[in-house]
Each structure stands twice: as structure tokens, then as C-alpha cells.
Design an enzyme around this catalytic site. Structure first.
Site, PDB file in Angstrom:
ATOM      1  N   GLY A   1       4.867  -2.385   6.513  1.00 49.17           N
ATOM      2  CA  GLY A   1       3.731  -2.058   5.662  1.00 49.17           C
ATOM      3  C   GLY A   1       2.605  -3.065   5.783  1.00 49.17           C
ATOM      4  CB  SER A   2      -0.133  -3.815   3.433  1.00 54.40           C
ATOM      5  OG  SER A   2      -0.602  -2.488   3.346  1.00 54.40           O
TER       6      SER A   2
END
Length: 573
Positions: free
Chosen positions: A293-294
Site C-alpha cells: 500500500g501507500s
């Protein structure tokens, strides 16, 4: 008349003396006979006993051979494993194991009743089959307690015996199970550092008859058991608090690459490893690979800045979603405006990050990820590891999705090691579970990014903890910096909005980072205090904060309240 009285007396006396001497002679001969008979009986008894022993010696060489071979194998010792401060994490203790010689079992039913009375877990049918076999040696129960050994001894069953062996003992129980690993019933390493020790030469020594003594040099790990306990404890508490199905974390020294602590929950007790093979006991930090993810935007940002194609003063248009080949890339908290590079990072803009990656180009993007060791399997002392997965055909769409952490799976320890290089002036140091110092890493480091890029990343990470999604990771006096990651899990081939794998990547203190901390929470749930949100900023970030608050003083990083660190960035950016 002749006087015959004297003659009669003399004759009578002579006859009496003759009778007495005859009787004594008879008695003497009888006594000698009994003595000779007794001696003969004793000789016969000893002859029988000697013959029986000789017969056993010739008739049962397999018994002695089996027993001797088993004892030789069981005498093999393992070195102690200690933490970086000398605390024992694994050691050998002497214990007894029960064997049977079926040929000597007189009453099988009696033996079965006695053994099942001491060991209720032994099945009667299995036990009876072993005791009725034609073999000369068979194991009944390995590694029994002293009380169980005494109970079997008192039963007095012929044909049962004991051999003593080394059993591995882990004083800290579950605390460092995924690092230490396991041994099998023969005290051979089969996982973790235990297997590494065997693969490094211990098994060869055992096979050749060496390493019989416990006076072996201990294996010293990089782990600090105090940090390990605090890390595991905080993961456990927050896993329970946020109702997550799993949690994992690592504390890594950015100057030496040493793993100071690493945990993955659920775990197991290596002293009783019956649950070790369950799928949910996987070591998620090294043997699992995930879309991160981020937090992966940290890598993309470093690539963009280090390429020279992007500067920290640049801006990118994030007003409209991106649509490519039927896919739409949008922002979770869309600002719908032009964003500066720092804003792209602290607002975690997928649109802005994608545009930066495209500006660098897909070939350069793939080359950078290869350079940062994120496309190859990471080799450490732990045998449990997996290779990353990524598209065979690297397209522009691949670059777009991978830039914000989708479409590429990596082991979390890989990401932590690369992140350490991004904050320590740009030098990559391979992670290790063995203790080492700064002098031993010379020649083993490589530059990933420039010192200027590293300074910019420290600025951005600190800025995000001050003003962005990482605010809940702040710990007074420790100048924490970090990046959140909220990744949707793939369920039945599709991303699920309700099943998240959250992470927070942090370093501290950001003016001169010493440690990287990475935490993962698998499927955390929203709480009333988080207003129903389950994103990384409200669970993974505060978990990291709690860890740093506890381990900072242990590691000698004391809070500084007399000044507040204000992040700065190199003038070139």
C-alpha cells in the site's frame, strides 16, 4: 580260674573307642560330601549365569548396537543461542527417553497398563504393537519428565529402559519463536536460527561424531530480548484492541542492519511447538509477501527525487482521477487541486505519486526497484523467505499501480531494509540476525540514493508525522517520522474494501535516524474512538508510537525536550 575282668574291661573300652572313632569318621565324610555338593551347586549356578550372559552377548548384538547408536545420536549437543547482551535464548537440558526391548518383555498386557497409566496419551493398540514386535529396540516415549521417569522405573517392567538425551529449552517461550525457530525430537534444527546453525556446519560435526560437548561457543544474535518483548507485547495488545487477525513488526538498526527485534502474531511456543505448522503461524516479516500500500510511496518519492526528474518544489495536478485501460486511479481523501510534492506525500495522493513515477519512466522505475533490492528474494540467516512477485510484462499501468503499492508484493523486512537506506544518508546495508558492529560492514554497503535525496526523505517523513496521516505516531522528544499504508486485500481475485492490511513505516529520531520500525496489522476493525475508521493512521501509526515510547530508552535513545526538531531539506531540493 583265670581273671578275665581286666580283659573284658579293656576289650569293652577298645570297642567303644573303635565305635566312637568310626562314628566321627562317618560324620566327617558326610560333612565333606555336603560341602562338595554345595560347591558343585554354586559352580553350576555360576556356570548357568555365565552361559546365559554369553548367550545374551552373542544372541542380542542388535540390542546393544541399537542402544549405543541411539545414545550416540542423543549425546549430540547444540550451542547456546544468546541475545546481543548475553541473555540465553536457547540452551540444552538433559532429559530421559524411554525405550523397550520387545524380546525381553515378559507380560505385554502388564507393560501396556503400566505405560498408559503414566502416559495417557499413548494408545494401547499402538503400544501393544510396538511391544509385541520382533525388533530388539524401539522407542516408547521421548523426552519425559523426571516424575514420569520415576513412575516407569517404580513399575519395574522388564524390557523397559532409559536413555538420556539433550532437549532444547527456550527460556523466553513465545517471545522470539519466529527468530529462534525449532528443533525436531532428535535436537536437529528445522526452522529459524536453529536451522541456520545446522546448515552452517553443526550437522556435519554431529554426523562425524563431534560437537558432543555443551562447551561450544554460543551463537550471539543481534536481537535485544528486552526490545523483542516490548515489540511483541505492543503488537499483541493492539492486535486485540483493533480486533485484527494478525500483526507483525520489526525494529532495525539503520547503521548496522541488525534486527533488534522482530515478531509475528499469532506465534507459537518452541518448547511445545504443536501449533507451529498452522498456516496462521507464518512468519509474516520474512516468509510472507504482500502489497504494502501507500508506505511504498516512500520508495517512489525517493526514486523521483533521486532521478533528477522531480524536485521537492515541483507540483502535480491531482484534480481529476486517472483512467487507464478501464482502470481508475483516484485519491482516498481527494483534494481535487494541484498538489506540491510534500503535499502529495502527506496527503498520500495516488494521482500525484503516479504522475511522478510516469515522469521517471517505466524502465527507470523497474531498474530503481531492482537496485533497491525489492525485486529479488532477500537472503538473511533465516531460511524462511519468499521471492517478491511482480508483472512479467512491465507496462505503464504496472508503473502506475506499483508506484502507490499495488501490483508488487514484497517481504516486509525487505521494505524496512530499503527504508533504512533512505534515511541513513543513502547507504544500503543487508539486514542480519547476528550481532555485528559498524566496522564489520565496511565493503558490504552500497549507495542507493544520494545524501541529498536521503535528507529530503527525512524531511518528508517527519513532515508527515507532524501534519499528515502519521500524526498519531508522535512520541514527545523522539522526533518520529513515518508513512502510513492502507492496502485492500485481494479476495477471490478482487480488492475488498472491507478487508485491509495496514502498515506504518517509521524512523527515529529524524534529525539523525538510528532505528526503523515497521508494523503491520491484518484486517483491523474500526472502533468508536476512531469513528469507525480502520485506516492505518488510526491503528498502525499509534501502535508504532507505543513501541517507540517503550524501546527508545532501552536502546539508549533518550527523549529530548529542550529543543524541538524542525525538519529541513537540502537547498538543492
Amino acid at each position: 580260674m583265670m581273671d578275665t575282668s581286666h580283659e573284658n574291661v579293656t576289650g569293652s573300652t577298645f570297642r567303644h573307642r573303635f565305635d566312637f572313632e568310626g562314628a566321627n569318621k562317618v560324620r566327617s565324610e558326610g560333612t565333606c560330601g555336603r560341602i562338595r555338593l554345595s560347591i558343585l551347586v554354586f559352580v553350576c549356578c555360576f556356570a548357568v549365569m555365565t552361559g546365559r550372559l554369553v548367550m545374551l552377548g552373542f544372541a542380542s548384538p542388535a540390542v546393544a548396537s541399537s542402544r549405543s547408536g541411539a545414545q550416540d545420536a542423543m549425546d549430540a549437543a547444540r550451542p547456546d543461542i544468546i541475545d546481543r547482551n548475553g541473555e540465553i535464548l536457547a540452551t540444552d537440558i538433559r532429559t530421559a527417553s524411554i525405550f523397550a526391548e520387545p524380546q525381553k518383555i515378559v507380560d505385554i498386557d502388564e507393560a501396556v497398563d503400566a505405560l498408559t497409566g503414566v502416559f495417557p496419551d499413548l494408545k494401547s493398540t499402538w503400544l501393544r504393537k510396538r511391544l509385541a514386535g520382533k525388533g530388539s529396540f524401539t522407542w516408547i516415549k521421548r523426552e519425559v519428565t523426571p516424575r514420569q521417569q520415576q513412575a516407569v522405573h517404580e513399575a519395574g517392567i522388564p524390557g523397559l529402559g532409559f536413555l538420556h538425551e539433550n532437549r532444547r529449552f527456550y527460556p523466553a517461550g513465545n517471545t522470539a519463536s519466529h527468530i529462534l525457530g525449532l528443533v525436531n525430537v532428535d535436537n536437529q534444527g528445522i526452522a529459524g536460527m536453529e536451522k541456520y546453525i545446522d546448515d552452517s556446519g553443526l550437522s556435519v560435526l554431529h554426523d562425524t561424531g563431534f560437537a558432543r560437548s555443551r562447551d561450544q561457543e554460543p551463537v550471539q544474535l543481534s536481537v535485544d530480548i528486552r526490545v523483542q518483548h516490548a515489540l511483541r507485547d505492543e503488537l499483541s495488545k493492539n492486535m486485540k484492541k483493533f480486533k485484527a487477525i494478525a500483526a507483525a513488526g520489526i525494529v532495525l538498526d539503520v547503521e548496522t542492519g541488525e534486527v533488534i527485534g522482530m515478531a509475528s502474531l499469532p506465534d507459537y511456543d518452541p518448547n511445545d511447538p504443536k501449533n507451529a505448522q498452522k498456516p496462521d503461524r507464518l512468519n509474516r516479516m520474512t516468509a510472507g509477501v504482500y502489497e504494502m500500500g501507500s508506505v511504498f510511496k516512500t520508495i517512489t518519492m525517493a526514486m523521483a527525487l533521486d532521478s533528477g526528474q522531480v524536485t521537492i518544489s515541483d507540483s502535480f495536478d491531482a484534480r481529476q482521477p486517472l483512467r487507464v485501460k478501464g482502470a481508475t486511479i483516484n485519491d482516498f481523501h481527494a483534494k481535487k487541486r494541484i498538489l506540491s510534492v510534500p503535499e502529495i506525500f502527506i496527503y498520500s495522493s495516488n494521482i500525484g505519486t503516479t504522475k511522478m513515477a510516469l515522469k521517471v519512466g517505466r524502465e527507470n522505475h523497474k531498474a530503481f526497484l531492482r537496485k533497491t533490492h525489492l525485486l529479488d528474494r532477500l537472503q538473511t540467516e533465516l531460511p524462511e523467505s519468499r521471492s517478491p512477485s511482480f508483472p512479467k510484462k512491465w507496462t505503464d499501468l504496472s508503473t502506475m499501480t506499483i508506484s502507490f503499492g499495488h501490483g508488487l508484493t514484497v517481504a516486509p523486512i525487505q521494505l524496512a531494509a530499503t527504508a533504512a537506506a533512505l534515511v541513513n544518508d543513502g547507504m544500503y546495508i543487508g539486514p542480519t540476525f547476528l550481532k555485528r558492529d559498524k566496522t564489520s560492514i565496511k565493503g558490504e554497503t552500497e549507495r542507493l540514493v544520494s545524501t541529498e535525496t536521503s535528507a529530503a526523505m527525512r524531511y518528508l517523513l517527519r513532515l508527515n508525522a507532524e501534519k499528515g496521516s502519521g500524526k498519531r505516531s508522535r512520541v514527545d522528544g523522539y522526533f518520529v517520522g513515518g508513512k502510513t499504508g492502507t492496502a485492500e486485500k485481494v479476495v477471490n481475485g478482487k480488492y475488498s474494501h472491507n478487508r485491509l492490511r495496514n502498515s506504518f513505516l517509521a524512523a527515529f529520531p529524524m534529525d539523525k535516524p538510528k532505528y526503523v520500525v515497521l508494523v503491520i496489522l491484518d484486517e483491523p476493525k474500526g472502533l468508536k474512538e476512531t469513528y469507525g475508521y480502520a485506516t492505518a493512521g488510526v491503528n498502525a501509526a499509534p501502535t508504532v508510537g507505543s513501541i517507540i515510547r517503550r524501546v527508545g530508552p532501552i536502546l539508549g535513545v533518550m527523549p529530548r525536550y529542550e529543543q524541538e526538531f524542525v525538519p529541513t531539506v537540502a537547498a538543492s531540493f
